[in-house]
Design an enzyme around this catalytic site. Structure first.
Site, mmCIF file in Angstrom:
data_model
loop_
_atom_site.group_PDB
_atom_site.id
_atom_site.type_symbol
_atom_site.label_atom_id
_atom_site.label_comp_id
_atom_site.label_asym_id
_atom_site.label_seq_id
_atom_site.Cartn_x
_atom_site.Cartn_y
_atom_site.Cartn_z
ATOM 1 N N SER A 34 -10.203 -0.269 6.858
ATOM 2 C CA SER A 34 -9.613 -0.461 5.545
ATOM 3 C C SER A 34 -9.108 -1.617 5.309
ATOM 4 O O SER A 34 -8.327 -1.932 4.044
ATOM 5 C CB SER A 34 -8.542 0.609 5.661
ATOM 6 O OG SER A 34 -9.229 1.904 5.649
ATOM 7 N N LYS A 73 1.076 -1.212 0.058
ATOM 8 C CA LYS A 73 0.156 -0.036 0.077
ATOM 9 C C LYS A 73 0.696 1.250 -0.038
ATOM 10 O O LYS A 73 1.896 1.449 0.658
ATOM 11 C CB LYS A 73 -1.133 -0.009 1.109
ATOM 12 C CG LYS A 73 -1.937 1.172 1.375
ATOM 13 C CD LYS A 73 -2.774 0.843 2.669
ATOM 14 C CE LYS A 73 -3.842 2.154 2.803
ATOM 15 N NZ LYS A 73 -4.762 1.695 3.868
ATOM 16 N N SER A 81 -9.268 2.474 2.060
ATOM 17 C CA SER A 81 -8.196 2.894 1.648
ATOM 18 C C SER A 81 -7.101 1.791 1.254
ATOM 19 O O SER A 81 -6.406 2.178 0.489
ATOM 20 C CB SER A 81 -7.606 3.975 2.799
ATOM 21 O OG SER A 81 -7.162 3.221 3.729
#
Length: 589
Positions: free
Chosen positions: A317, A221, A293
């Site tokens: 998330s 990420k 996210s």
């Protein structure tokens, strides 16, 4: 502070709350009339009453008291209105819950002071897991290789049936082929990937095998810093930012021989799925967005663009994207994985965890990335018992009303003692506590961002900009009261969990908030796929993933993982693949 200063301060506080209440009551009146209601007559004020100029000045003075007078007058009005609507009910609920008695004898804050002058040295526990043994043949086509579990493709590497360079090439091609549809990749780290893959092959040729991640491609990420590449945090404001820090989790994966092929899309400043490069789509339904996210890690794992990825969760998330994309993911116990070099929202909520195709892969990856990070004071060298050796007949598992009953029935058939269960606690302001904690902590990390007006450039104006404006006027006292209420919640949840684990909805917002506030691990597993509402039952490439969560007490991640592995050994939902080639055709039509 003199008595006079105290009186002035008290009057300003009273005035500030008077303005708050008045503005809230006049929400439908235009800005000029709202100011009239605060100050009275718009005309002359010779009689000594407070006029518009005075009331506007008082509003500005109130923000000056908070060193927050950088806001425009219109924004001040909206902040005060929002604080009355959202902040005040939470403040009052928490005050009634934990602050009705003086002396601080009850409900200690969940925040703990650690006076460590010298950081602890990193120590890595090396527990040998009883990984399943199997003979794996290399599939003939790349599509089948792309959807193999990490443990199986790792066997191909170990037995030299495929090289890391060859494997890396497969995933680099898939990243480039499917990302234009999914908008899930922040950047492909191609040069680094080839370098790390070649190093992995060279080591193996020398007889050095680093373990089950040796030569395995993966994605991070894009809040995790990697030297030499931008760490954009998904934000236009930071899209050219290059950090020299080598994140702790990246160090751990690199030392295990893993190959970084991409930094994956994150919602801007780790919120939702909107980022400066677009909005990440669900491989199972490209008309749907991912609502979390860690959108890039979930989408890329689901689409077979990476074998696994590392995402993060502050509140939802990991659980939301995994549930929507039909992949297996672990939100580990708080403190299990170090976070140095990772953008921070809240030190007491942020967690890093893997997105994979199987729970077994999640267990293996957790065992590699967990451990004490000397620069992350919240991290711990938590022992992780072997989930592969879990004795199902000695485990009692509860199931909530919203649990997927197929999971309950499968585990019961395997000897697990399944019983109805309720998670009981008296704290009513759970969601408000989460918002106070997350938003105030986030604002502390992005104070300059807001003060310099960069929030006006944010990709989704109804998300962080609104929440962080409200956070600016949360009093310190009431932030601490929220932490005291959180401490009460932790103790009540601990007392309520009388089972070894429990099964329930992974995306119910109350459970998401509770789980993150108390640091509880959960494994999200796919339990089926259904037709999208309103779509025909045949010839539809769009599906809706169905998922559930297996929760465990803090520090008992191995139980949730072991149960998830048992369920997946008897079902094949986790083996389903989204129709990527059909999606490309569909999107081009």
């Amino acid at each position: 502070m003199s008595k006079r200063h105290v009186l002035v301060f008290q009057r300003l506080v009273l005035l500030f709350y008077f303005v708050t209440v008045t503005l809230y009551c006049s929400a439908e009146i235009d800005r000029r009339n709202r100011i009239c209601l605060i100050g009275g007559d718009m005309g002359s004020v010779d009689d000594g009453s407070v006029g518009v100029t005075d009331s506007v000045g008082s509003l500005i003075d109130g923000f000056k008291m908070l060193d927050a007078d950088f806001f425009s007058e219109d924004k001040m009005v909206e902040i005060v209105k929002g604080a009355a609507e959202f902040n005040m009910p939470i403040i009052r609920a928490n005050r009634e819950l934990v602050a009705s008695a003086n002396g601080g004898l009850s409900y200690p804050s969940s925040l703990v002071f650690l006076p460590e002058w010298v950081p602890e040295k990193a120590e890595f526990s090396d527990i040998s897991f009883a990984y399943p043994t199997f003979s794996v043949q290399r599939p003939e086509n790349e599509e089948d290789i792309a959807f193999m579990s990490v443990l199986k493709v790792g066997q191909l590497i170990k037995t030299r049936k495929i090289s890391s360079v060859k494997l890396t090439g497969i995933f680099l091609r898939r990243l480039k082929r499917y990302d234009p549809v999914l908008e899930a990749v922040a950047m492909v780290t191609e040069e680094l990937a080839w370098k790390q893959a070649k190093e992995a092959d060279d080591l193996l040729s020398q007889g050095v095998y680093l373990g089950p991640l040796h030569g395995i491609p993966y994605g991070l990420k894009d809040i995790v810093s990697v030297p030499g590449y931008p760490t954009t945090w998904g934000s236009q404001s930071f899209k050219d930012q290059v950090l020299d820090d080598e994140a702790w989790v990246y160090q751990r994966l690199k030392s295990a021989g893993a190959v970084l092929v991409a930094k994956l899309a994150t919602g801007s400043l780790a919120y939702s799925d909107i980022w400066f490069g677009g909005r990440t789509r669900n491989p199972w339904n490209v008309e749907e967005f991912i609502a979390g996210s860690s959108a890039g890690p979930a989408a890329c794992t689901s689409a077979g663009m990476v074998p696994f990825a590392i995402g993060s969760e502050t509140c939802g998330s990991i659980t939301y994207p995994a549930s929507r994309c039909g992949v297996t993911a672990l939100r580990p116990s708080f403190g299990a994985v170090g976070r140095t070099g990772v953008m921070s929202i809240s030190e007491s909520l942020d967690k890093l965890g893997p997105f994979c195709r199987t729970a077994a892969d999640c267990a293996m990856i957790l065992n590699i990335i967990k451990g004490k990070d000397p620069d992350d004071l919240s991290s711990r060298d938590m022992p992780l018992d072997d989930p592969f050796s879990l004795d199902l007949t000695k485990v009692t598992v509860g199931y909530l009303d919203d649990a997927e009953m197929e999971v309950v029935q499968v585990l019961a058939s395997m000897g697990v003692n399944m019983i109805p269960f309720e998670l009981n606690y008296t704290v009513k302001s759970v969601q408000g506590i989460l918002n106070f904690t997350m938003d105030v902590d986030m604002l502390a990390h992005f104070d300059e961002w807001q003060r310099s007006g960069l929030d006006d450039e944010y990709e989704a104006q109804d998300l962080w900009p609104v929440e962080l404006c409200r956070a600016r006027v949360i009093p310190a006292v009431d932030y601490v009261q929220a932490q005291r209420a959180r401490g009460k919640l932790i103790r009540e949840v601990q007392q309520s969990i009388t089972v070894d684990a429990f099964i329930g909805n992974a995306t119910d917002w109350e459970k998401v908030c509770v789980g993150n506030l108390v640091g509880m691990p959960v494994v999200v597993i796919p339990t089926g796929f259904a037709e999208v509402d309103g779509k025909p039952s045949s010839n539809s490439i769009q599906k809706r993933a169905i998922a559930t969560g297996i929760y465990a007490p803090h520090g008992r991640d191995h139980i949730a993982l072991g149960l998830a592995m048992a369920y997946q050994s008897a079902t094949d939902h986790h083996k389903q693949r989204p129709p990527m080639e059909d999606i490309l055709v569909h999107r081009s039509d």
